[in-house]
Motif scaffolding. Structure first.
Motif, PDB file in Angstrom:
ATOM      1  N   LYS A  72       6.776   3.888  -3.191  1.00  0.00           N
ATOM      2  CA  LYS A  72       6.421   3.475  -4.544  1.00  0.00           C
ATOM      3  C   LYS A  72       6.966   2.076  -4.766  1.00  0.00           C
ATOM      4  O   LYS A  72       8.122   1.795  -4.424  1.00  0.00           O
ATOM      5  N   LYS A  73       6.145   1.199  -5.313  1.00  0.00           N
ATOM      6  CA  LYS A  73       6.588  -0.179  -5.549  1.00  0.00           C
ATOM      7  C   LYS A  73       7.847  -0.161  -6.401  1.00  0.00           C
ATOM      8  O   LYS A  73       7.944   0.547  -7.392  1.00  0.00           O
ATOM      9  N   LEU A 119      -2.502  -3.179   5.786  1.00  0.00           N
ATOM     10  CA  LEU A 119      -3.255  -2.450   6.812  1.00  0.00           C
ATOM     11  C   LEU A 119      -4.498  -1.745   6.279  1.00  0.00           C
ATOM     12  O   LEU A 119      -5.532  -1.713   6.944  1.00  0.00           O
ATOM     13  N   PHE A 120      -4.396  -1.145   5.098  1.00  0.00           N
ATOM     14  CA  PHE A 120      -5.479  -0.308   4.579  1.00  0.00           C
ATOM     15  C   PHE A 120      -6.252  -0.947   3.433  1.00  0.00           C
ATOM     16  O   PHE A 120      -7.270  -0.415   3.007  1.00  0.00           O
ATOM     17  N   GLY A 121      -5.762  -2.078   2.921  1.00  0.00           N
ATOM     18  CA  GLY A 121      -6.409  -2.744   1.797  1.00  0.00           C
ATOM     19  C   GLY A 121      -5.752  -2.348   0.488  1.00  0.00           C
ATOM     20  O   GLY A 121      -5.445  -1.178   0.264  1.00  0.00           O
ATOM     21  N   LYS A 122      -5.538  -3.337  -0.366  1.00  0.00           N
ATOM     22  CA  LYS A 122      -4.869  -3.112  -1.652  1.00  0.00           C
ATOM     23  C   LYS A 122      -5.677  -2.100  -2.474  1.00  0.00           C
ATOM     24  O   LYS A 122      -6.891  -2.204  -2.580  1.00  0.00           O
ATOM     25  N   GLY A 123      -4.977  -1.118  -3.023  1.00  0.00           N
ATOM     26  CA  GLY A 123      -5.620  -0.117  -3.860  1.00  0.00           C
ATOM     27  C   GLY A 123      -6.188   1.073  -3.101  1.00  0.00           C
ATOM     28  O   GLY A 123      -6.612   2.047  -3.713  1.00  0.00           O
ATOM     29  N   ASN A 124      -6.210   1.025  -1.770  1.00  0.00           N
ATOM     30  CA  ASN A 124      -6.697   2.157  -0.978  1.00  0.00           C
ATOM     31  C   ASN A 124      -5.534   3.089  -0.650  1.00  0.00           C
ATOM     32  O   ASN A 124      -4.462   2.629  -0.285  1.00  0.00           O
ATOM     33  N   ASN A 125      -5.763   4.377  -0.765  1.00  0.00           N
ATOM     34  CA  ASN A 125      -4.727   5.359  -0.466  1.00  0.00           C
ATOM     35  C   ASN A 125      -4.804   5.734   1.015  1.00  0.00           C
ATOM     36  O   ASN A 125      -5.773   6.359   1.444  1.00  0.00           O
ATOM     37  N   PRO A 126      -3.792   5.396   1.812  1.00  0.00           N
ATOM     38  CA  PRO A 126      -3.833   5.689   3.241  1.00  0.00           C
ATOM     39  C   PRO A 126      -3.372   7.097   3.627  1.00  0.00           C
ATOM     40  O   PRO A 126      -3.451   7.469   4.797  1.00  0.00           O
ATOM     41  N   VAL A 127      -2.879   7.892   2.663  1.00  0.00           N
ATOM     42  CA  VAL A 127      -2.344   9.208   2.984  1.00  0.00           C
ATOM     43  C   VAL A 127      -3.433  10.057   3.657  1.00  0.00           C
ATOM     44  O   VAL A 127      -4.551  10.160   3.178  1.00  0.00           O
ATOM     45  N   GLY A 128      -3.065  10.615   4.819  1.00  0.00           N
ATOM     46  CA  GLY A 128      -3.991  11.429   5.594  1.00  0.00           C
ATOM     47  C   GLY A 128      -4.759  10.656   6.637  1.00  0.00           C
ATOM     48  O   GLY A 128      -5.425  11.247   7.493  1.00  0.00           O
ATOM     49  N   ARG A 129      -4.676   9.336   6.590  1.00  0.00           N
ATOM     50  CA  ARG A 129      -5.386   8.500   7.563  1.00  0.00           C
ATOM     51  C   ARG A 129      -4.508   8.223   8.776  1.00  0.00           C
ATOM     52  O   ARG A 129      -3.295   8.290   8.711  1.00  0.00           O
ATOM     53  N   THR A 130      -5.159   7.896   9.888  1.00  0.00           N
ATOM     54  CA  THR A 130      -4.449   7.638  11.140  1.00  0.00           C
ATOM     55  C   THR A 130      -4.327   6.143  11.374  1.00  0.00           C
ATOM     56  O   THR A 130      -5.253   5.379  11.095  1.00  0.00           O
ATOM     57  N   MET A 131      -3.184   5.742  11.910  1.00  0.00           N
ATOM     58  CA  MET A 131      -2.916   4.372  12.312  1.00  0.00           C
ATOM     59  C   MET A 131      -2.246   4.439  13.674  1.00  0.00           C
ATOM     60  O   MET A 131      -2.027   5.537  14.194  1.00  0.00           O
ATOM     61  N   THR A 132      -1.913   3.303  14.257  1.00  0.00           N
ATOM     62  CA  THR A 132      -1.159   3.328  15.509  1.00  0.00           C
ATOM     63  C   THR A 132       0.121   2.514  15.365  1.00  0.00           C
ATOM     64  O   THR A 132       0.175   1.524  14.632  1.00  0.00           O
ATOM     65  N   ILE A 133       1.141   2.974  16.079  1.00  0.00           N
ATOM     66  CA  ILE A 133       2.410   2.260  16.200  1.00  0.00           C
ATOM     67  C   ILE A 133       2.643   2.091  17.693  1.00  0.00           C
ATOM     68  O   ILE A 133       2.742   3.088  18.413  1.00  0.00           O
ATOM     69  N   ASP A 134       2.673   0.850  18.141  1.00  0.00           N
ATOM     70  CA  ASP A 134       2.813   0.568  19.574  1.00  0.00           C
ATOM     71  C   ASP A 134       1.824   1.396  20.393  1.00  0.00           C
ATOM     72  O   ASP A 134       2.149   1.934  21.446  1.00  0.00           O
ATOM     73  N   GLY A 135       0.591   1.517  19.872  1.00  0.00           N
ATOM     74  CA  GLY A 135      -0.485   2.208  20.578  1.00  0.00           C
ATOM     75  C   GLY A 135      -0.524   3.716  20.406  1.00  0.00           C
ATOM     76  O   GLY A 135      -1.456   4.366  20.871  1.00  0.00           O
ATOM     77  N   ASN A 151       5.055  -0.110   0.861  1.00  0.00           N
ATOM     78  CA  ASN A 151       3.844  -0.361   0.069  1.00  0.00           C
ATOM     79  C   ASN A 151       3.131  -1.660   0.436  1.00  0.00           C
ATOM     80  O   ASN A 151       1.895  -1.694   0.481  1.00  0.00           O
ATOM     81  N   ASP A 152       3.853  -2.724   0.721  1.00  0.00           N
ATOM     82  CA  ASP A 152       3.198  -3.981   1.098  1.00  0.00           C
ATOM     83  C   ASP A 152       2.477  -3.842   2.434  1.00  0.00           C
ATOM     84  O   ASP A 152       1.363  -4.352   2.604  1.00  0.00           O
ATOM     85  N   LEU A 153       3.091  -3.141   3.375  1.00  0.00           N
ATOM     86  CA  LEU A 153       2.459  -2.936   4.674  1.00  0.00           C
ATOM     87  C   LEU A 153       1.213  -2.062   4.529  1.00  0.00           C
ATOM     88  O   LEU A 153       0.179  -2.334   5.152  1.00  0.00           O
ATOM     89  N   ALA A 154       1.283  -1.031   3.698  1.00  0.00           N
ATOM     90  CA  ALA A 154       0.109  -0.175   3.459  1.00  0.00           C
ATOM     91  C   ALA A 154      -1.048  -0.996   2.901  1.00  0.00           C
ATOM     92  O   ALA A 154      -2.193  -0.846   3.340  1.00  0.00           O
ATOM     93  N   ASP A 155      -0.757  -1.886   1.946  1.00  0.00           N
ATOM     94  CA  ASP A 155      -1.798  -2.752   1.380  1.00  0.00           C
ATOM     95  C   ASP A 155      -2.395  -3.662   2.448  1.00  0.00           C
ATOM     96  O   ASP A 155      -3.612  -3.868   2.502  1.00  0.00           O
TER      97      ASP A 155
END
Length: 170
Positions: A120-121, A94-110, A88-92
């Motif tokens: 869940k906190k 990367l995506f901003g506190k309060g934003n739901n990242p589910v379904g969004r794309t990110m990168t891990i090592d490119g 949860n802290d990493l999601a906040d």
């Protein structure tokens, strides 16, 4: 038989034997991990602990997803889906506190990967890699990002009897 917590040497293929031989163990998960994985969303970048896990890691380590998300499943493994479960802290971060990242794309090592859930906190004073699950990245352990894990990290497994952990390193 009471299993509190212990460390022992082992391999991935030991897990089925442990599960079938020791009645006190009710589930288990393979786990690979390493520090320093580059994670990013757009211009937001950081490093994190990357852990490749199996679905039973959710119960073994109390990784309850926040509303609207889920943990890694057997279908994800069977279909080689590029999915990630975020602390949860990493999601906040990367995506901003309060934003739901589910379904969004990110990168891990490119490598692009889709977020399927966020931890869940919870109160956490310990875990197998320190009390940092809130800032970790969890992927399906056989997925290509895990090839990065296999090349750089020891294997680890987790087995439990209703929440008490037994893990091993090689």
């Amino acid at each position: 038989l009471a299993i509190e917590s212990a460390r022992m040497l082992g391999r991935e293929d030991d897990l089925p034997l442990l599960l079938s031989s020791i009645p006190a163990i009710d589930r288990g998960s393979v786990s690979y991990g390493r520090w320093g994985a580059a994670v990013s969303v757009g211009r937001e970048r950081t490093t994190s602990f990357l852990e490749g896990v199996a679905p039973d890691h959710e119960v073994a380590r109390h990784m309850e997803p926040a509303d609207g998300g889920r943990f890694i499943s057997l279908a994800d493994i069977a279909q080689k889906r590029r999915v990630v479960f975020l602390g949860n802290d990493l999601a906040d971060k990367l995506f901003g506190k309060g934003n739901n990242p589910v379904g969004r794309t990110m990168t891990i090592d490119g490598l692009p990967i889709v977020v399927i859930g966020v931890l869940k906190k919870k109160f956490q004073d310990s875990s197998n890699n320190g009390p940092q699950a809130a800032s970790h990245v969890f992927v399906e352990w056989t997925l290509p990002p895990s090839a990065i894990l296999v090349a750089t990290a020891p294997s680890k497994g987790i087995v439990t009897n209703s929440g008490a952990g037994l893990s091993w390193n090689v």
